[in-house]
Design an enzyme around this catalytic site. Structure first.
Site, PDB file in Angstrom:
ATOM      1  N   LYS A  27       1.031  -1.224  -0.146  1.00 51.31           N
ATOM      2  CA  LYS A  27       0.001   0.172  -0.178  1.00 51.31           C
ATOM      3  C   LYS A  27       1.017   1.212   0.053  1.00 51.31           C
ATOM      4  O   LYS A  27       0.766   2.167  -0.693  1.00 51.31           O
ATOM      5  CB  LYS A  27      -0.989  -0.029   1.234  1.00 51.31           C
ATOM      6  N   ASN A  28       1.823   1.222   0.881  1.00 47.18           N
ATOM      7  CA  ASN A  28       2.459   2.449   0.709  1.00 47.18           C
ATOM      8  C   ASN A  28       3.549   2.770  -0.093  1.00 47.18           C
ATOM      9  O   ASN A  28       4.161   3.847  -0.586  1.00 47.18           O
ATOM     10  CB  ASN A  28       3.525   2.653   2.078  1.00 47.18           C
ATOM     11  N   CYS A 122      -2.869   8.547   9.981  1.00 51.07           N
ATOM     12  CA  CYS A 122      -3.158   8.269  11.160  1.00 51.07           C
ATOM     13  C   CYS A 122      -2.540   9.298  12.335  1.00 51.07           C
ATOM     14  O   CYS A 122      -1.505   9.792  11.877  1.00 51.07           O
ATOM     15  CB  CYS A 122      -2.539   6.744  11.439  1.00 51.07           C
ATOM     16  N   ARG A 127       2.699  15.611  12.818  1.00 55.24           N
ATOM     17  CA  ARG A 127       3.140  14.801  11.648  1.00 55.24           C
ATOM     18  C   ARG A 127       3.538  16.207  10.897  1.00 55.24           C
ATOM     19  O   ARG A 127       3.034  16.415   9.766  1.00 55.24           O
ATOM     20  CB  ARG A 127       2.120  13.936  10.829  1.00 55.24           C
ATOM     21  N   ASP A 311       5.497   0.399  11.906  1.00 54.99           N
ATOM     22  CA  ASP A 311       4.281  -0.084  11.155  1.00 54.99           C
ATOM     23  C   ASP A 311       3.964  -1.653  11.716  1.00 54.99           C
ATOM     24  O   ASP A 311       2.798  -1.928  11.420  1.00 54.99           O
ATOM     25  CB  ASP A 311       3.879   0.030   9.728  1.00 54.99           C
ATOM     26  N   ARG A 404      -8.198   1.050   5.121  1.00 59.43           N
ATOM     27  CA  ARG A 404      -7.068   1.987   4.636  1.00 59.43           C
ATOM     28  C   ARG A 404      -5.940   1.073   4.068  1.00 59.43           C
ATOM     29  O   ARG A 404      -5.204   1.536   2.906  1.00 59.43           O
ATOM     30  CB  ARG A 404      -6.726   3.136   5.484  1.00 59.43           C
TER      31      ARG A 404
HETATM   32  N1  EPU Z   1       9.118  14.071  10.090  1.00 55.70           N
HETATM   33  C1  EPU Z   1       9.722  15.401  10.369  1.00 55.70           C
HETATM   34  N2  EPU Z   1       9.624  16.394   9.056  1.00 55.70           N
HETATM   35  C2  EPU Z   1       9.110  15.829   7.921  1.00 55.70           C
HETATM   36  C3  EPU Z   1       8.875  14.402   7.844  1.00 55.70           C
HETATM   37  C4  EPU Z   1       8.716  13.668   8.881  1.00 55.70           C
HETATM   38  O1  EPU Z   1      10.133  15.624  11.346  1.00 55.70           O
HETATM   39  O2  EPU Z   1       9.130  16.707   7.218  1.00 55.70           O
HETATM   40  C5  EPU Z   1       9.544  12.835  11.343  1.00 55.70           C
HETATM   41  C6  EPU Z   1       7.952  12.544  11.736  1.00 55.70           C
HETATM   42  O3  EPU Z   1       7.527  13.156  12.607  1.00 55.70           O
HETATM   43  C7  EPU Z   1       8.442  11.023  12.064  1.00 55.70           C
HETATM   44  C8  EPU Z   1       9.528  10.625  11.102  1.00 55.70           C
HETATM   45  O4  EPU Z   1       9.894  11.725  10.706  1.00 55.70           O
HETATM   46  O5  EPU Z   1       8.743  10.973  13.424  1.00 55.70           O
HETATM   47  C9  EPU Z   1       9.131   9.621  10.297  1.00 55.70           C
HETATM   48  O6  EPU Z   1       8.322  10.095   9.475  1.00 55.70           O
HETATM   49  P1  EPU Z   1       8.150   9.762   7.843  1.00 55.70           P
HETATM   50  O7  EPU Z   1       8.117  10.937   7.026  1.00 55.70           O
HETATM   51  O8  EPU Z   1       9.267   8.737   7.289  1.00 55.70           O
HETATM   52  O9  EPU Z   1       6.831   8.980   7.646  1.00 55.70           O
HETATM   53  P2  EPU Z   1       5.659   9.245   6.409  1.00 55.70           P
HETATM   54  O10 EPU Z   1       6.192   9.391   5.210  1.00 55.70           O
HETATM   55  O11 EPU Z   1       4.453  10.231   6.950  1.00 55.70           O
HETATM   56  C10 EPU Z   1       5.495   6.704   5.906  1.00 55.70           C
HETATM   57  C11 EPU Z   1       4.502   5.814   6.135  1.00 55.70           C
HETATM   58  C12 EPU Z   1       3.833   5.275   7.529  1.00 55.70           C
HETATM   59  C13 EPU Z   1       4.859   5.078   8.442  1.00 55.70           C
HETATM   60  C14 EPU Z   1       6.406   6.033   8.298  1.00 55.70           C
HETATM   61  C15 EPU Z   1       7.544   5.517   8.939  1.00 55.70           C
HETATM   62  C16 EPU Z   1       3.003   6.056   4.020  1.00 55.70           C
HETATM   63  C17 EPU Z   1       1.981   6.639   3.297  1.00 55.70           C
HETATM   64  N3  EPU Z   1       3.250   6.286   5.426  1.00 55.70           N
HETATM   65  O12 EPU Z   1       4.984   7.721   6.635  1.00 55.70           O
HETATM   66  O13 EPU Z   1       3.050   4.268   7.509  1.00 55.70           O
HETATM   67  O14 EPU Z   1       4.797   4.772   9.802  1.00 55.70           O
HETATM   68  O15 EPU Z   1       6.690   6.338   6.940  1.00 55.70           O
HETATM   69  O16 EPU Z   1       7.969   4.272   8.482  1.00 55.70           O
HETATM   70  O17 EPU Z   1       4.241   5.666   3.561  1.00 55.70           O
HETATM   71  C18 EPU Z   1       1.190   2.892   7.891  1.00 55.70           C
HETATM   72  O18 EPU Z   1       1.280   2.506   7.007  1.00 55.70           O
HETATM   73  O19 EPU Z   1       0.301   2.521   8.716  1.00 55.70           O
HETATM   74  C19 EPU Z   1       1.818   4.207   8.386  1.00 55.70           C
HETATM   75  C20 EPU Z   1       1.655   5.125   9.109  1.00 55.70           C
END
Ligand code: EPU
Length: 437
Positions: A27-28, A122, A127, A311, A404
């Site tokens: 999915k991601n 979520c 975030r 995750d 989702r």
């Molecule tokens: N972060 C920052 N600044 C940013 C972006 C992220 O400080 O600009 C921090 C976040 O607060 C967090 C860490 O960096 O503490 C990691 O966040 P990341 O950006 O890697 O997460 P994401 O891209 O928003 C994806 C997955 C999540 C998964 C995370 C970590 C997708 C759509 N979502 O989220 O998946 O938990 O990477 O591996 O790819 C799920 O599938 O249930 C899910 C939540």
């Protein structure tokens, strides 16, 4: 697929899962690739896409921008963004999914401007998107956030070096999307190495991009004039695979998880083996079996890939309730990802959250079926696992979260012998309403 919240999942626990389960596309990865197709001025065929609500939302969003995207087979999407004109992605669908953040990078790369509502997803505390913004600005874009909408404009995009202050999957992919059609070389330093980062790079390269180093700390993107259409197949879902592996271990079962990439599962298989779970690896499958009366306790720390995935943290916590002794789970990626713990404790688990990032599990307590409420996608999966382990019947509410990210979850679990069904909610028990609000 019913994606509304009018249903509950009803599970009669105590069955040892057994048999084979085929894992869907990631999915991601699929959400990012679907958005990445905005950069391609031609038709793309994307295979092995899971039919989950985040994907359905993105299809609608792309169609709303003037592209054409639709499922043309059970797991195949055709998307043609050659006529895509609008740079404005706003509204409820955009706000409720995290992957809409990729619209910023893709629309900026394609149209040199983007207006995108702040992405949702979520709720694990704040975030932020500061690293995405930092990357866009380094490429020469101007970013302004007004009333919850991120407005980005650029006269032109020029390659640059972007050093990520935190390892972020989303920011790495977003900057990659913005840089693919920029002038010159972009270097992303301290990049995320998750399998779906590599998959997005492979998709873009197969459409004519020049991206090297995906899967390492440093990704180099040399801008190209344009991308061409083609066909691409999404990698298997590491997290869905891990969820079924943990469910197999938690029920003392014997399950072979197929259509996976076993190397993606290494951090999980190491922990399961440490607990005494049997693991047998094949080229594209892993068998998980339990031949011991009791599993051993273990400590787990979540980390960016190749560490233990955040995750899978909730699902693993559910499993640790069955182990002998005290286990400690440390969450290192999200600031607040233990909101679901009271739901497990409602079922008889003994889990104490210390601060916001440590959960201490006193293993060995027998779980008992209860009405519970999913608080996010993977928390929902943890409740499903707990329900499969529990004595009696568990009712899980708030299925919109589970929908989702898990394709055909009920059907797949039934195929392994689980006693599970979906029923209409009438009404949600009083005690859970506060959690749902
Ligand atoms: N972060 C920052 N600044 C940013 C972006 C992220 O400080 O600009 C921090 C976040 O607060 C967090 C860490 O960096 O503490 C990691 O966040 P990341 O950006 O890697 O997460 P994401 O891209 O928003 C994806 C997955 C999540 C998964 C995370 C970590 C997708 C759509 N979502 O989220 O998946 O938990 O990477 O591996 O790819 C799920 O599938 O249930 C899910 C939540």
């Amino acid at each position: 697929m019913n994606t509304n919240n009018d249903e509950k999942m009803v599970i009669l626990g105590g069955v040892k899962l057994s048999g084979e389960v085929r894992i869907s596309g990631a999915k991601n990865s699929a959400v990012a690739i679907l958005v990445a197709s905005i950069l391609v001025g031609d038709k793309c065929v994307i295979e092995n896409v899971p039919h989950v609500s985040d994907i359905v939302d993105l299809i609608e969003i792309i169609n709303g921008l003037g592209g054409r995207a639709e499922f043309v087979g059970e797991d195949v999407i055709e998307v043609d963004c050659s006529e895509l004109k609008s740079h404005v992605a706003t509204g409820e669908r955009v706000r409720r999914i995290r992957a809409s953040s990729y619209l910023m990078g893709a629309l900026l790369g394609r149209l040199k401007r983007a207006s995108v509502d702040l992405p949702g997803g979520c709720n694990f505390g704040v975030r932020p998107i500061d690293q995405h913004i930092k990357g866009f600005e380094a490429l020469g874009a101007y970013v302004d956030i007004e009333y919850g909408t991120v407005n980005i404009t650029a006269d032109s995009l020029r390659g640059n070096t972007v050093y990520m202050d935190v390892v972020s999957v989303g920011a790495t992919i977003d900057v990659m999307l913005a840089a693919v059609l920029a002038d010159g070389l972009t270097v992303i330093d301290s990049a995320a190495k998750e399998p779906h980062v590599v998959d997005v790079a492979n998709f873009l390269n197969s459409m004519g991009a020049d991206i090297r180093g995906a899967g390492t700390d440093v990704i180099r993107i040399r801008g190209v004039e344009s991308l061409h259409g083609g066909t691409f197949s999404v990698i298997p879902d590491q997290i869905e695979a891990g969820t079924f592996m943990i469910a197999a271990a938690a029920t003392g079962g014997d399950v072979t998880v197929t259509n996976i990439i076993p190397t993606h599962m290494e951090s999980l298989t190491a922990k399961l083996e440490e607990m005494g779970v049997g693991i047998e690896e094949f080229d594209e499958a892993i068998r998980v079996y339990v031949d011991k009366p009791k599993l051993r306790r273990c400590n787990v720390k979540t980390q960016p890939y190749p560490g233990f995935p955040t995750d899978l943290q909730p699902q693993m916590l559910a499993l640790l309730t069955a182990a002998n002794g005290t286990s400690i789970m440390k969450e290192n990626v999200w600031e607040n990802r233990f909101e679901y713990v009271p739901q497990l404790n409602r079922m008889g688990a003994s889990i104490n959250v210390e601060g916001t990032d440590v959960a201490v599990v006193e293993g060995g307590s027998k779980l008992i079926g209860a009405p519970v409420c999913a608080t996010d996608l993977r928390a929902g999966a943890a409740l499903v696992i707990a329900a499969l382990m529990a004595d009696g019947v568990t009712e899980i509410y708030n299925l919109k979260y589970i929908d989702r990210g898990y394709e055909k979850l009920v059907e797949k679990l039934r195929g392994l012998g689980a006693q599970v069904t979906r029923r209409c909610v009438n009404p949600m028990p009083e005690v859970l309403r506060a959690v749902n609000e």
